[in-house]
Design a protein around this motif. Sequence first.
Motif, PDB file in Angstrom:
ATOM      1  N   SER A 108       0.817  -1.207   0.000  1.00  0.00           N
ATOM      2  CA  SER A 108       0.000   0.000   0.000  1.00  0.00           C
ATOM      3  C   SER A 108       0.851   1.257   0.000  1.00  0.00           C
TER       4      SER A 108
ATOM      5  N   TYR B 158      -6.859 -12.101   0.978  1.00  0.00           N
ATOM      6  CA  TYR B 158      -7.175 -11.036   1.927  1.00  0.00           C
ATOM      7  C   TYR B 158      -8.381 -11.411   2.763  1.00  0.00           C
TER       8      TYR B 158
ATOM      9  N   ARG C 249      -4.513  -3.082   4.898  1.00  0.00           N
ATOM     10  CA  ARG C 249      -4.351  -2.614   3.523  1.00  0.00           C
ATOM     11  C   ARG C 249      -5.251  -1.417   3.254  1.00  0.00           C
ATOM     12  N   CYS C 250      -6.421  -1.416   3.877  1.00  0.00           N
ATOM     13  CA  CYS C 250      -7.370  -0.322   3.691  1.00  0.00           C
ATOM     14  C   CYS C 250      -8.341  -0.303   4.867  1.00  0.00           C
TER      15      CYS C 250
ATOM     16  N   THR D 145      -7.381  -6.784   5.368  1.00  0.00           N
ATOM     17  CA  THR D 145      -6.060  -7.175   5.844  1.00  0.00           C
ATOM     18  C   THR D 145      -5.645  -8.473   5.166  1.00  0.00           C
ATOM     19  N   GLU D 146      -4.521  -9.007   5.638  1.00  0.00           N
ATOM     20  CA  GLU D 146      -4.023 -10.255   5.063  1.00  0.00           C
ATOM     21  C   GLU D 146      -4.928 -11.429   5.438  1.00  0.00           C
TER      22      GLU D 146
ATOM     23  N   THR E   8      -2.019   1.669  11.230  1.00  0.00           N
ATOM     24  CA  THR E   8      -2.278   2.084   9.853  1.00  0.00           C
ATOM     25  C   THR E   8      -1.985   3.562   9.681  1.00  0.00           C
TER      26      THR E   8
ATOM     27  N   LYS F 225      -4.392   5.271   4.216  1.00  0.00           N
ATOM     28  CA  LYS F 225      -5.119   4.026   3.983  1.00  0.00           C
ATOM     29  C   LYS F 225      -6.607   4.150   4.300  1.00  0.00           C
TER      30      LYS F 225
ATOM     31  N   THR G 175       0.112 -10.363  10.739  1.00  0.00           N
ATOM     32  CA  THR G 175       0.414  -9.672   9.475  1.00  0.00           C
ATOM     33  C   THR G 175       1.915  -9.437   9.348  1.00  0.00           C
TER      34      THR G 175
ATOM     35  N   SER H 290       3.467  -6.700   6.880  1.00  0.00           N
ATOM     36  CA  SER H 290       3.321  -5.268   7.123  1.00  0.00           C
ATOM     37  C   SER H 290       4.640  -4.666   7.615  1.00  0.00           C
TER      38      SER H 290
END
Length: 360
Positions: free
Chosen positions: A31, A322, A246-247, A256-257, A278, A282, A175, A178
């Motif tokens: 990201s 995801y 991720r968002c 996320t993952e 985060t 994002k 994660t 990250s």
Amino acid sequence: MSAINAAKDKDLHILMDTFISKLKRKQIHGSYNVAIETAQLLVKVVSLTKWTSLEQLISSISLIGKRLVDAQPRAYTCGNVVRRVLALIRDELEDEEKTKGSTTESSNVGSSMFNLLTPAKTDAQNKNKSGINDQRAVIIQSIRDLVDEIRNVDQEIEGMLDDLVHDNETLLTPTPSSQTVLRFLKRARQKRKFKVMVTECFPNDTAVAHNFAKQLAEANIETIIVPDTSVFAVMAGVSKVIVGTRCVFANGGSVTESGVSTVVECAREHRTPVFAVTGLYKLSPCYPFNRESLIEFGNSGKVVKFQENTLVENAETANPLYDYVPPENIDIFITNVGGISPNFIYRIVLDNYKQEDIDL
């Protein structure tokens, strides 16, 4: 002059096509990298595009943003950065309209009954051209400030370490991909002594998890790799769960993952707090109405080998890349502007985006 403009348009088309190709092929990973690359592309768009008003520039960037989002809908930070830039331009447009309004009022007061104030066309054109160049410089500087904000996200988050991590705690992170979580934990070790559990993240990120654990060990952090199936068993001894995202959507839900949704469900069952680390870039103004569309599936051969003919022929295998985590499973989002409750995400979104730009 037309030849110069044609050359600029050609260069811009080449930049756009190259960037879109990279997005489609996922040659830009993460990201953070997507956000930085998008912002740098928009700087070139603002500088190379020929525009005579801010409304025209907004229209051009909106079209470009739509192309980028359509090229890779799950590169969420790409659309976020485009919307942030559009919000910056709209703020500049509002300032321009206020300035024009005050100038018009003053000119009406000072005008004579014979309407003698009639400036030459060339003077007006030169003034307009100078104004556009000034606006171009202001917008480019605003985008560069946005790039600096994205690059300094980790430093702002690290300032909250004293209140989040304490001595002799056991942290768990699902994660390992990250980099924000990695830098967060390594920086925390400079002030605190703690233990970290890392989920194995089978089948997609197993090698990444081992590399993540290796880097933590090199930073003098006691690290344990935990099989995904053992998360519920070890959760009773975990103090906090640290996840990357991720968002983050306007409702407080996040992408996320794969496997994170299961981990936070276990944490909720054990009343273990979950912190999502985060950056502000994002945060998305969109809502996840169709949650199934957020999930991307990868190579199912990583779950069941194609050589195992019996299983492959008689089972439908899926390998999600995801997960969607609902807002009720996250206790707090740790961002570069402070800790934010999932219920308050919409307020931060309203401060950084414009309603007109949600649907590019």
